[in-house]
Design a protein around this motif. Structure first.
Motif, mmCIF file in Angstrom:
data_model
loop_
_atom_site.group_PDB
_atom_site.id
_atom_site.type_symbol
_atom_site.label_atom_id
_atom_site.label_comp_id
_atom_site.label_asym_id
_atom_site.label_seq_id
_atom_site.Cartn_x
_atom_site.Cartn_y
_atom_site.Cartn_z
ATOM 1 N N UNK A 139 18.033 18.817 107.124
ATOM 2 C CA UNK A 139 16.811 18.583 107.894
ATOM 3 C C UNK A 139 17.104 17.483 108.895
ATOM 4 N N UNK A 140 17.090 17.825 110.172
ATOM 5 C CA UNK A 140 17.426 16.866 111.221
ATOM 6 C C UNK A 140 16.187 16.426 111.973
ATOM 7 N N UNK A 141 16.126 15.133 112.251
ATOM 8 C CA UNK A 141 15.061 14.535 113.051
ATOM 9 C C UNK A 141 15.720 13.826 114.233
ATOM 10 N N UNK B 289 21.982 22.246 116.811
ATOM 11 C CA UNK B 289 21.527 22.280 115.422
ATOM 12 C C UNK B 289 20.221 23.061 115.260
ATOM 13 N N UNK B 290 19.866 23.819 116.273
ATOM 14 C CA UNK B 290 18.685 24.678 116.231
ATOM 15 C C UNK B 290 19.148 26.136 116.143
ATOM 16 N N UNK B 291 18.207 27.040 115.922
ATOM 17 C CA UNK B 291 18.534 28.460 115.918
ATOM 18 C C UNK B 291 18.708 28.955 117.352
ATOM 19 N N UNK B 292 19.611 29.928 117.514
ATOM 20 C CA UNK B 292 19.837 30.560 118.818
ATOM 21 C C UNK B 292 19.539 32.048 118.639
ATOM 22 N N UNK B 293 18.261 32.386 118.710
ATOM 23 C CA UNK B 293 17.801 33.709 118.294
ATOM 24 C C UNK B 293 18.461 34.823 119.098
ATOM 25 N N UNK B 294 18.511 34.696 120.423
ATOM 26 C CA UNK B 294 19.077 35.777 121.246
ATOM 27 C C UNK B 294 20.561 35.966 120.953
ATOM 28 N N UNK B 295 21.291 34.865 120.809
ATOM 29 C CA UNK B 295 22.713 34.955 120.491
ATOM 30 C C UNK B 295 22.919 35.575 119.111
ATOM 31 N N UNK B 296 22.098 35.167 118.151
ATOM 32 C CA UNK B 296 22.218 35.722 116.798
ATOM 33 C C UNK B 296 21.941 37.223 116.807
ATOM 34 N N UNK C 164 30.224 16.085 116.509
ATOM 35 C CA UNK C 164 29.021 15.669 115.801
ATOM 36 C C UNK C 164 28.750 16.541 114.575
ATOM 37 N N UNK C 165 29.174 17.798 114.600
ATOM 38 C CA UNK C 165 28.941 18.655 113.437
ATOM 39 C C UNK C 165 29.773 18.202 112.236
ATOM 40 N N UNK C 166 30.991 17.737 112.486
ATOM 41 C CA UNK C 166 31.801 17.222 111.378
ATOM 42 C C UNK C 166 31.112 16.031 110.716
ATOM 43 N N UNK C 167 30.465 15.192 111.521
ATOM 44 C CA UNK C 167 29.779 14.018 110.991
ATOM 45 C C UNK C 167 28.599 14.447 110.128
ATOM 46 N N UNK C 168 27.816 15.399 110.611
ATOM 47 C CA UNK C 168 26.677 15.893 109.835
ATOM 48 C C UNK C 168 27.158 16.533 108.535
ATOM 49 N N UNK C 169 28.224 17.295 108.600
ATOM 50 C CA UNK C 169 28.764 17.918 107.397
ATOM 51 C C UNK C 169 29.204 16.876 106.372
ATOM 52 N N UNK C 170 29.755 15.768 106.849
ATOM 53 C CA UNK C 170 30.166 14.702 105.933
ATOM 54 C C UNK C 170 28.959 14.109 105.211
ATOM 55 N N UNK C 171 27.885 13.859 105.943
ATOM 56 C CA UNK C 171 26.673 13.326 105.321
ATOM 57 C C UNK C 171 26.125 14.295 104.279
ATOM 58 N N UNK C 172 26.095 15.567 104.632
ATOM 59 C CA UNK C 172 25.585 16.586 103.709
ATOM 60 C C UNK C 172 26.451 16.654 102.456
ATOM 61 N N UNK D 71 27.456 30.588 114.000
ATOM 62 C CA UNK D 71 26.357 30.186 114.874
ATOM 63 C C UNK D 71 25.167 29.689 114.055
ATOM 64 N N UNK D 72 24.921 30.309 112.913
ATOM 65 C CA UNK D 72 23.780 29.923 112.088
ATOM 66 C C UNK D 72 24.034 28.654 111.273
ATOM 67 N N UNK D 73 25.290 28.383 110.981
ATOM 68 C CA UNK D 73 25.626 27.288 110.068
ATOM 69 C C UNK D 73 25.034 25.937 110.459
ATOM 70 N N UNK D 74 25.129 25.489 111.722
ATOM 71 C CA UNK D 74 24.606 24.155 112.053
ATOM 72 C C UNK D 74 23.120 23.991 111.746
ATOM 73 N N UNK D 75 22.332 25.046 111.972
ATOM 74 C CA UNK D 75 20.888 24.960 111.747
ATOM 75 C C UNK D 75 20.535 24.909 110.272
#
Length: 299
Positions: free
Chosen positions: A101-103, A71-78, A41-49, A93-97
């Motif tokens: 703007x995702x809904x 596609x959200x932040x993962x604060x503890x992992x970051x 799914x990330x490849x698809x979002x990247x294509x749209x962007x 890890x930060x790149x997807x977020x």
């Protein structure tokens, strides 16, 4: 060039049950299965962007929460990666977020692709939009979606991506009857049939999972009865638009795509896709390819 409304939004249907990949998809969305180390799914979002579409709506279903988490932040992992000084993985890890703007909206029942697109009506409104299916990955070097948006800007209406398939594969796709235009890679679509028997297919030009759609499709979908498989088919709604002029949301054009497409809709094609992506990775190919050749030679 005619003055058509710009395409600024994308819809990504991701509500399917993923039954072809059971038991892996019992608790993990099919769209989150990795292509090497990144979910499909990330490849698809990247294509749209990459095509300039930064406002994306995901149409999801039950047990799809991990898509939102990805596609959200993962604060503890970051924080853990930052403390280790692991800047490379921190960036990954930060790149997807940070992509767009995702809904999100849920498709309450699995009533087909047409119904999933209809779920986007409130978000999309009266604007044309792109629709990208997660089963099809398009190589970023081919820029199919950008070309489709250009065609929409020229002709208006809707635009579908078409790819020539072997005759014995046409029953797996929606197929189009087409007429040539002055552009080599653009055709006028005169009819569409969802998954026809090979002997009834209007051509072997099949619809692949990229669309740029006029908002008139929503009114059509609301009045489209269930079709093949008892589902509301997007192909049926586009067939209606193909018979209309510009005032009614038509016409429909097709872009003839001859580039690199990767199918992740079934297990065999998914495996092929993973191997192809690994073979193109400069960090993996030097070790992976010699091993693969040795493995194949030993079979």
């Amino acid at each position: 060039m005619a003055d058509f409304d710009p395409v600024t939004k994308a819809v990504v249907p991701a509500a399917g049950l993923g039954t072809r990949f059971l038991p892996a998809t019992k608790a993990t969305p099919k769209e989150m299965l990795p292509i090497v180390d990144k979910p499909a799914i990330q490849y698809v979002v990247e294509e749209a962007v990459s095509a300039g579409l930064l406002d994306l709506l995901m149409v999801t279903g039950k047990n799809k929460r991990s898509i939102e988490d990805h596609f959200d932040r993962a604060v503890e992992l970051e924080e853990a990666l930052e403390a280790k000084g692991d800047d490379e993985r921190l960036s990954q890890v930060r790149e997807p977020a940070d992509l767009a703007t995702l809904h999100y909206v849920r498709q309450g029942e699995p009533k087909g692709l047409g119904h999933a697109v209809l779920c986007a009506k409130q978000h999309v409104g009266d604007s044309p939009f792109a629709c990208l299916l997660g089963d099809d990955l398009i190589d970023p070097r081919d820029e199919l979606l950008k070309r489709m948006i250009d065609v929409r800007n020229t002709y208006g209406g809707s635009v579908i991506a078409l790819m020539e398939v072997p005759e014995d594969h046409v029953s797996l796709y929606g197929c189009a009857a087409i007429e040539a235009t002055a552009e080599d890679d653009v055709v006028r679509v005169t009819d569409l049939v969802e998954k026809p028997p090979a002997e009834e297919a209007p051509s072997n030009w099949a619809i692949i999972g990229r669309y740029v759609i006029d908002p008139a499709v929503f009114e059509v979908l609301e009045n489209t009865p269930p079709g093949r498989g008892g589902e509301i088919q997007l192909t049926d709604a586009l067939r209606t638009l193909a018979g209309r002029g510009g005032e009614g949301g038509g016409p429909v054009h097709g872009v003839l795509f001859r580039g690199r497409r990767y199918d992740t809709g079934n297990k065999l094609d998914y495996l092929r896709t993973v191997v192809q992506f690994a073979a193109d990775r400069p960090d993996l190919a030097p070790e992976f390819m010699p091993w693969l050749k040795e493995f194949l030679a030993s079979r």
